[in-house]
Structures are given as structure tokens and as C-alpha cells.
Design a protein around this motif. Structure first.
Motif, PDB file in Angstrom:
ATOM      1  N   ARG A  94       0.835  -1.210   0.000  1.00 16.29           N
ATOM      2  CA  ARG A  94       0.000   0.000   0.000  1.00 16.29           C
ATOM      3  C   ARG A  94       0.866   1.255   0.000  1.00 16.29           C
ATOM      4  O   ARG A  94       0.577   2.228  -0.698  1.00 16.29           O
ATOM      5  CB  ARG A  94      -0.932  -0.009   1.216  1.00 16.29           C
ATOM      6  CG  ARG A  94      -1.980  -1.115   1.193  1.00 16.29           C
ATOM      7  CD  ARG A  94      -3.025  -0.890   2.259  1.00 16.29           C
ATOM      8  NE  ARG A  94      -4.006  -1.963   2.278  1.00 16.29           N
ATOM      9  CZ  ARG A  94      -4.013  -2.961   3.154  1.00 16.29           C
ATOM     10  NH1 ARG A  94      -3.074  -3.014   4.088  1.00 16.29           N
ATOM     11  NH2 ARG A  94      -4.932  -3.895   3.118  1.00 16.29           N
ATOM     12  N   GLY A  95       1.917   1.227   0.792  1.00 23.28           N
ATOM     13  CA  GLY A  95       2.812   2.379   0.823  1.00 23.28           C
ATOM     14  C   GLY A  95       3.541   2.559  -0.490  1.00 23.28           C
ATOM     15  O   GLY A  95       3.716   3.688  -0.976  1.00 23.28           O
ATOM     16  N   ALA A  96       3.964   1.463  -1.082  1.00 17.43           N
ATOM     17  CA  ALA A  96       4.665   1.535  -2.367  1.00 17.43           C
ATOM     18  C   ALA A  96       3.759   2.083  -3.462  1.00 17.43           C
ATOM     19  O   ALA A  96       4.199   2.827  -4.346  1.00 17.43           O
ATOM     20  CB  ALA A  96       5.177   0.144  -2.752  1.00 17.43           C
ATOM     21  N   ALA A  97       2.489   1.733  -3.400  1.00 17.31           N
ATOM     22  CA  ALA A  97       1.536   2.228  -4.393  1.00 17.31           C
ATOM     23  C   ALA A  97       1.400   3.739  -4.308  1.00 17.31           C
ATOM     24  O   ALA A  97       1.429   4.444  -5.325  1.00 17.31           O
ATOM     25  CB  ALA A  97       0.171   1.566  -4.186  1.00 17.31           C
ATOM     26  N   ARG A  98       1.254   4.249  -3.093  1.00 17.26           N
ATOM     27  CA  ARG A  98       1.126   5.708  -2.924  1.00 17.26           C
ATOM     28  C   ARG A  98       2.360   6.435  -3.433  1.00 17.26           C
ATOM     29  O   ARG A  98       2.264   7.458  -4.123  1.00 17.26           O
ATOM     30  CB  ARG A  98       0.882   6.038  -1.446  1.00 17.26           C
ATOM     31  CG  ARG A  98      -0.518   5.684  -0.952  1.00 17.26           C
ATOM     32  CD  ARG A  98      -0.783   6.285   0.412  1.00 17.26           C
ATOM     33  NE  ARG A  98       0.053   5.668   1.436  1.00 17.26           N
ATOM     34  CZ  ARG A  98      -0.297   4.612   2.157  1.00 17.26           C
ATOM     35  NH1 ARG A  98      -1.464   4.040   1.950  1.00 17.26           N
ATOM     36  NH2 ARG A  98       0.504   4.122   3.088  1.00 17.26           N
ATOM     37  N   LEU A  99       3.509   5.908  -3.088  1.00 15.00           N
ATOM     38  CA  LEU A  99       4.751   6.550  -3.500  1.00 15.00           C
ATOM     39  C   LEU A  99       4.918   6.524  -5.016  1.00 15.00           C
ATOM     40  O   LEU A  99       5.263   7.534  -5.637  1.00 15.00           O
ATOM     41  CB  LEU A  99       5.937   5.850  -2.828  1.00 15.00           C
ATOM     42  CG  LEU A  99       7.320   6.437  -3.124  1.00 15.00           C
ATOM     43  CD1 LEU A  99       7.390   7.885  -2.657  1.00 15.00           C
ATOM     44  CD2 LEU A  99       8.391   5.601  -2.430  1.00 15.00           C
ATOM     45  N   ALA A 100       4.670   5.373  -5.629  1.00 15.47           N
ATOM     46  CA  ALA A 100       4.822   5.252  -7.082  1.00 15.47           C
ATOM     47  C   ALA A 100       3.850   6.170  -7.816  1.00 15.47           C
ATOM     48  O   ALA A 100       4.214   6.803  -8.820  1.00 15.47           O
ATOM     49  CB  ALA A 100       4.593   3.797  -7.501  1.00 15.47           C
ATOM     50  N   ALA A 101       2.617   6.256  -7.319  1.00 16.37           N
ATOM     51  CA  ALA A 101       1.617   7.107  -7.973  1.00 16.37           C
ATOM     52  C   ALA A 101       2.010   8.577  -7.888  1.00 16.37           C
ATOM     53  O   ALA A 101       1.909   9.327  -8.866  1.00 16.37           O
ATOM     54  CB  ALA A 101       0.251   6.881  -7.324  1.00 16.37           C
ATOM     55  N   GLU A 102       2.466   8.995  -6.720  1.00 20.84           N
ATOM     56  CA  GLU A 102       2.868  10.393  -6.539  1.00 20.84           C
ATOM     57  C   GLU A 102       4.042  10.749  -7.446  1.00 20.84           C
ATOM     58  O   GLU A 102       4.053  11.801  -8.099  1.00 20.84           O
ATOM     59  CB  GLU A 102       3.241  10.634  -5.076  1.00 20.84           C
ATOM     60  CG  GLU A 102       2.056  10.605  -4.126  1.00 20.84           C
ATOM     61  CD  GLU A 102       2.484  10.594  -2.670  1.00 20.84           C
ATOM     62  OE1 GLU A 102       3.709  10.684  -2.415  1.00 20.84           O
ATOM     63  OE2 GLU A 102       1.603  10.494  -1.797  1.00 20.84           O
ATOM     64  N   GLN A 103       5.041   9.880  -7.493  1.00 18.43           N
ATOM     65  CA  GLN A 103       6.221  10.163  -8.307  1.00 18.43           C
ATOM     66  C   GLN A 103       5.886  10.193  -9.797  1.00 18.43           C
ATOM     67  O   GLN A 103       6.368  11.068 -10.527  1.00 18.43           O
ATOM     68  CB  GLN A 103       7.299   9.114  -8.025  1.00 18.43           C
ATOM     69  CG  GLN A 103       7.888   9.215  -6.629  1.00 18.43           C
ATOM     70  CD  GLN A 103       8.914   8.131  -6.339  1.00 18.43           C
ATOM     71  OE1 GLN A 103       8.910   7.069  -6.962  1.00 18.43           O
ATOM     72  NE2 GLN A 103       9.789   8.381  -5.384  1.00 18.43           N
ATOM     73  N   ALA A 104       5.052   9.269 -10.238  1.00 20.68           N
ATOM     74  CA  ALA A 104       4.691   9.228 -11.654  1.00 20.68           C
ATOM     75  C   ALA A 104       3.857  10.444 -12.046  1.00 20.68           C
ATOM     76  O   ALA A 104       4.054  11.033 -13.116  1.00 20.68           O
ATOM     77  CB  ALA A 104       3.921   7.943 -11.958  1.00 20.68           C
ATOM     78  N   ALA A 105       2.913  10.829 -11.175  1.00 18.78           N
ATOM     79  CA  ALA A 105       2.062  11.977 -11.472  1.00 18.78           C
ATOM     80  C   ALA A 105       2.872  13.267 -11.509  1.00 18.78           C
ATOM     81  O   ALA A 105       2.701  14.112 -12.395  1.00 18.78           O
ATOM     82  CB  ALA A 105       0.941  12.080 -10.438  1.00 18.78           C
ATOM     83  N   GLU A 106       3.777  13.422 -10.546  1.00 24.96           N
ATOM     84  CA  GLU A 106       4.570  14.648 -10.470  1.00 24.96           C
ATOM     85  C   GLU A 106       5.584  14.767 -11.605  1.00 24.96           C
ATOM     86  O   GLU A 106       6.038  15.860 -11.929  1.00 24.96           O
ATOM     87  CB  GLU A 106       5.281  14.712  -9.119  1.00 24.96           C
ATOM     88  CG  GLU A 106       4.316  14.965  -7.963  1.00 24.96           C
ATOM     89  CD  GLU A 106       4.982  14.841  -6.607  1.00 24.96           C
ATOM     90  OE1 GLU A 106       6.182  14.484  -6.569  1.00 24.96           O
ATOM     91  OE2 GLU A 106       4.309  15.099  -5.587  1.00 24.96           O
ATOM     92  N   SER A 107       5.931  13.640 -12.219  1.00 22.58           N
ATOM     93  CA  SER A 107       6.890  13.683 -13.328  1.00 22.58           C
ATOM     94  C   SER A 107       6.215  14.033 -14.651  1.00 22.58           C
ATOM     95  O   SER A 107       6.871  14.126 -15.686  1.00 22.58           O
ATOM     96  CB  SER A 107       7.598  12.332 -13.456  1.00 22.58           C
ATOM     97  OG  SER A 107       6.696  11.324 -13.875  1.00 22.58           O
ATOM     98  N   ALA A 112      -5.912   7.501  -7.812  1.00 22.54           N
ATOM     99  CA  ALA A 112      -6.958   8.521  -7.707  1.00 22.54           C
ATOM    100  C   ALA A 112      -6.507   9.671  -6.832  1.00 22.54           C
ATOM    101  O   ALA A 112      -6.698  10.852  -7.169  1.00 22.54           O
ATOM    102  CB  ALA A 112      -8.237   7.897  -7.149  1.00 22.54           C
ATOM    103  N   GLU A 113      -5.889   9.366  -5.709  1.00 17.61           N
ATOM    104  CA  GLU A 113      -5.420  10.413  -4.802  1.00 17.61           C
ATOM    105  C   GLU A 113      -4.319  11.249  -5.442  1.00 17.61           C
ATOM    106  O   GLU A 113      -4.326  12.477  -5.359  1.00 17.61           O
ATOM    107  CB  GLU A 113      -4.904   9.784  -3.507  1.00 17.61           C
ATOM    108  CG  GLU A 113      -5.996   9.153  -2.649  1.00 17.61           C
ATOM    109  CD  GLU A 113      -5.432   8.460  -1.427  1.00 17.61           C
ATOM    110  OE1 GLU A 113      -4.186   8.406  -1.297  1.00 17.61           O
ATOM    111  OE2 GLU A 113      -6.226   7.985  -0.597  1.00 17.61           O
TER     112      GLU A 113
END
Length: 341
Positions: free
Chosen positions: A179-192, A226-227
Motif C-alpha cells: 500500500r505504501g509503495a503504491a502511494r509513493l509510485a503514484a505520486e512520483q509518476a504523477a509529479e513527473s 486517484a489520490e
């Protein structure tokens, strides 16, 4: 209490605790101050809602203030604050531990500790807060994994997070880390600047490394995507209500890409659009306009009116309360505004 009163009391208690944290106030005095703030915001003194609100605010404020101390000291101080806030003795350990493990784990990561040491620090904090040894791994494992992935995100991996949770004695270490890895990966991909579909693919790939089944992967990655997408849009200069449908569209496509059903993707896309609209309008509009904006955004996603209204209501309450509290509004005014919205 109704939701508006509860939100107002929560914000009041948190504000009092934040002020106390910067003035060398003891853990006991901080708890008592939070208790008074919750009652002053409209919750009945001594009621379960009042003690719960004050206890949570005091626990985190004190744990955060003592984060440079030993894990044991963090746990003990948090328990002292929660008890002083009026929380029944049988509920003190778990409430104190929820804050203590987070502070202890984050401090360990910031101090350059190895994953296993991060897990042990969280475990010690939970036990010091009064949680029985057999139950301490439950709050400790999740906190350790999350701290590694979010505080130590530059180099932490899913394997590191799982190792930390496992060191805390948590059986579901890999699931928590995923779950933590998912949040981190999503944030990094979106911000890039990646496309919604690419964000979804990167997030899903991060979760798949945990070896979970397809349903877990889809739901875990879906929530994170989504977040991340809705937060990114709301802070990247696209702060116009007219972009809410675009938020819903991006989230919808991304959720389909991670494997969610059409029905689930539509519902979560509507939630993202409603939250986005509430965040934008809460900065300048009247409370009733904030509620209307969130409802319209949810309805534009294609949901039935009743479902859209429910989703909008859940989106508006915390966002409006937080925005007004940040402007220094009185707890009673916050409560009234949330009710109107």
C-alpha cells in the motif's frame, strides 16, 4: 455529535495542541488543553466524542514534539497526554500508540536507521504506550513501512518497507508495504508529468512486486492513483471549477488501466472530481457554493443524483473545515459553515 460539530472540535483541539507544542508544555498539560478545547467547540465535556477528539489531537502533538527522544519516551509521553485528555484508561494504549509509532518510525528513518531498526523502534514505542506485546506489531508494522516509503522515499523500496514491518512483528508486512509503495509510485509518476494511464501502469507495477492477487493489486493501485492525480491537478495551476470533469476523466481512465471495474472506476472518479471542486471553491466561495460545486462535479461524472449528493457531502466536510481552520476561523463558525455546505 453531528459531523460539522465533530470537525470543528477536532480542528480546535489540534490548534491548541500545536500552540502548546511550541511552548515547552508538559504532556499532561497538553492533554488537558486539548480536552478543554474540544468541550469549548461544542462537544459535551466527558462524552466519548470529546475524549476521543482531544485524545487523538494530544497524542499526535506530543509524539511529534518528542520525536527526537527514545521510542520508549515517545510512547510514554503520548500515553500521558491521552490520559490527561480524558480518554478512558482501557483505550489509552491504542490511541497513544497510533501516534507514537508514527513519530518513532519517522524519527528512525530521518536518523538513517536500517529498515529493521525502524521496525523495532516502532515496536518499542507501541509497547511503551501500553499496548500488550502480542498486539503491538499491528500499529508498529504499518507505521514502519509507511515511514520508510514516505520519509525515506529517495532510496526506500518495497523490500525495505516489508523488512521494517516484518521486524515489527507484523504478519501482513508485504501487504502493508505494498500500500505504501503504491502511494509513493503514484505520486512520483504523477509529479513527473506522465499521462494518467502511465501513472496507473507505474503504480500497478510497484504493487505487483508484492506478489498479491489481482483484486488486491487493482484496489490498492486504484486508490493511490486517484489520490495522486486529483492532488496533482489541484495544485498545478488548474484551479478552475471547469476542470473538474477533466479530473474525473483522467482518474476514470487510470482506474480502468489498473484493472478496476467500470462501476468502481466511475464512483472513484466522481469522488476525485467532487474533492477537487470543493478544494477550489473553498478558498473563496460561500459555504453553500462549496457544497453545490462539489455536487455538480460529482453529477457531471454521470452518477445518479442521490449518489452524487452523498459523495459530495463526504468530500466537502473535511475540506471546508480544514480551509476555514487554516484561516483562523472560530470553531463554532466552522461548524455552521460545514452544515450549510
Amino acid at each position: 455529535p453531528d459531523e460539522a460539530s465533530q470537525l470543528a472540535a477536532t480542528k480546535a483541539a489540534e490548534a491548541v495542541v500545536d500552540r502548546a507544542a511550541g511552548s515547552d508544555t508538559s504532556a499532561e498539560d497538553t492533554g488537558q488543553a486539548a480536552r478543554a478545547a474540544a468541550a469549548g467547540a461544542g462537544l459535551q465535556a466527558g462524552s466519548p466524542a470529546a475524549s476521543r477528539t482531544a485524545g487523538k489531537a494530544a497524542a499526535w502533538g506530543v509524539a511529534r514534539e518528542h520525536r527526537k527522544a527514545s521510542p520508549e519516551q515517545i510512547g510514554r509521553s503520548s500515553a500521558t497526554a491521552v490520559e490527561a485528555a480524558g480518554v478512558p484508561s482501557e483505550k489509552v494504549p491504542r490511541m497513544a500508540a497510533a501516534a507514537a509509532v508514527k513519530a518513532a518510525a519517522e524519527a528512525a528513518v530521518e536518523g538513517g536507521k536500517r529498515p529493521t531498526e525502524v521496525g523495532r523502534a516502532a515496536l518499542l514505542a507501541a509497547e511503551a504506550a501500553g499496548v500488550p506485546r502480542a498486539e503491538a506489531p499491528v500499529p508498529a508494522g504499518g507505521a514502519a513501512a509507511k515511514a520508510l516509503l514516505h520519509v525515506g522515499s529517495a532510496s526506500a523500496t518495497l523490500r525495505d518497507a516489508a523488512a521494517a514491518a516484518r521486524a515489527a512483528g507484523t504478519p501482513a508486512a508485504v501487504r502493508i508495504a505494498a500500500r505504501g509503495a503504491a502511494r509513493l509510485a503514484a505520486e512520483q509518476a504523477a509529479e513527473s508529468g506522465k499521462s494518467p494511464t502511465a501513472v496507473a501502469e507505474a503504480t500497478k507495477a510497484a504493487v505487483e512486486g508484492a506478489g498479491m492477487n489481482e483484486q488486491f493489486v487493482a484496489h490498492c493501485a486504484g486508490r493511490a492513483v486517484a489520490e495522486a492525480l486529483s492532488r496533482l491537478t489541484s495544485r498545478d495551476g488548474h484551479d478552475q471549477l471547469s476542470t473538474a470533469p477533466a479530473v474525473a476523466h483522467d482518474v476514470h481512465d487510470a482506474l480502468l488501466a489498473v484493472g478496476l471495474s467500470e462501476k468502481e472506476a466511475a464512483r472513484r472518479a466522481a469522488q476525485a472530481a467532487a474533492s477537487f471542486a470543493a478544494k477550489v471553491s473553498a478558498r473563496s466561495e460561500l459555504p453553500e457554493e462549496v457544497g453545490s460545486a462539489a455536487r455538480r462535479a460529482a453529477e457531471q461524472s454521470g452518477l445518479e443524483a442521490a449518489t452524487a449528493e452523498m459523495i459530495a457531502g463526504r468530500a466537502v466536510a473535511p475540506i471546508l473545515a480544514e480551509e476555514m481552520a487554516s484561516r483562523g476561523e472560530r470553531p463554532s463558525d466552522v461548524a455552521k459553515a460545514v452544515k450549510v455546505a
